[in-house]
Enzyme design. Structure first.
Site, PDB file in Angstrom:
ATOM      1  N   HIS A   1       1.828   4.254  -3.054  1.00  0.00           N
ATOM      2  CA  HIS A   1       1.609   5.702  -2.932  1.00  0.00           C
ATOM      3  C   HIS A   1       2.727   6.482  -3.625  1.00  0.00           C
ATOM      4  O   HIS A   1       2.485   7.517  -4.238  1.00  0.00           O
ATOM      5  CB  HIS A   1       1.618   6.116  -1.452  1.00  0.00           C
TER       6      HIS A   1
ATOM      7  N   HIS B   1       0.830  -1.205   0.000  1.00  0.00           N
ATOM      8  CA  HIS B   1       0.000   0.000   0.000  1.00  0.00           C
ATOM      9  C   HIS B   1       0.870   1.263   0.000  1.00  0.00           C
ATOM     10  O   HIS B   1       0.670   2.177  -0.811  1.00  0.00           O
ATOM     11  CB  HIS B   1      -0.914  -0.043   1.231  1.00  0.00           C
ATOM     12  N   GLU B   2       1.833   1.304   0.912  1.00  0.00           N
ATOM     13  CA  GLU B   2       2.649   2.521   1.056  1.00  0.00           C
ATOM     14  C   GLU B   2       3.567   2.739  -0.142  1.00  0.00           C
ATOM     15  O   GLU B   2       3.732   3.873  -0.613  1.00  0.00           O
ATOM     16  CB  GLU B   2       3.474   2.466   2.341  1.00  0.00           C
TER      17      GLU B   2
HETATM   18 ZN   LIG Z   1      -2.672   5.096   2.015  1.00  0.00          ZN
END
Ligand SMILES: [Zn+2]
Length: 156
Positions: A135, A131-132
């Site tokens: 980004h 997820h990170e």
């Molecule tokens: Zn996030």
């Protein structure tokens, strides 16, 4: 200690690609500290990427499960398996989706002193890494959604 302004859904910076950090210097360390402070100000925040506080650099902070990490230029070097996840994001409050993520993810990065580190995360930690790191390339969890999940306020 400094709290940075969080960026939310609709802010174009969440769709931008963050830039590689050439030199892990005091300025970078200060941003990482600020990101960690900002993360700790959130409710249940596990991790944060720099563009979520308006900075287009490849920086991620994580304080989740047994991991307290400040990562510079992180990249996934190995991933195995598959798991079904429920995912949310600090920049998209109240939204949750189901995603399919690897069960295990190994990340290579520099730490806040510029030394190379290699960390492996399983399960929820693997989800967090994916997820990170996405980004940093302007990808958000909604892009990976296989379904939207309704979670009532009582369950949170
Ligand atoms: Zn996030």
């Amino acid at each position: 200690m400094a709290i940075r302004q969080m960026r939310y859904s609709g802010d174009p910076i969440l769709r931008k690609k963050c830039k590689y950090v050439d030199d892990v210097n005091d300025k970078i360390r200060r941003i990482l500290d600020d990101m960690m402070d900002t993360l700790h100000e959130t409710e249940n925040g596990a991790a944060m990427a720099a563009n979520q506080v308006g900075i287009l650099k490849r920086l991620v902070v994580i304080d989740y499960l047994d991991n307290y990490l400040k990562l510079v230029n992180p990249e996934i070097i190995e991933q195995t398996g598959e798991q079904s996840c429920i995912e949310g994001c600090l920049s998209f409050p109240g939204r949750y989706v189901r995603t399919i993520r690897p069960q295990s993810v190994t990340v290579r990065a520099l730490d806040e002193n510029g030394s190379e580190i290699i960390v492996t995360g399983e399960g929820d930690m693997a989800k967090c890494f994916c997820h990170e790191l996405e980004h940093l390339d302007g990808i958000v969890f909604l892009d990976n959604a296989v379904e939207e999940i309704e979670i009532s306020a009582d369950d949170e």
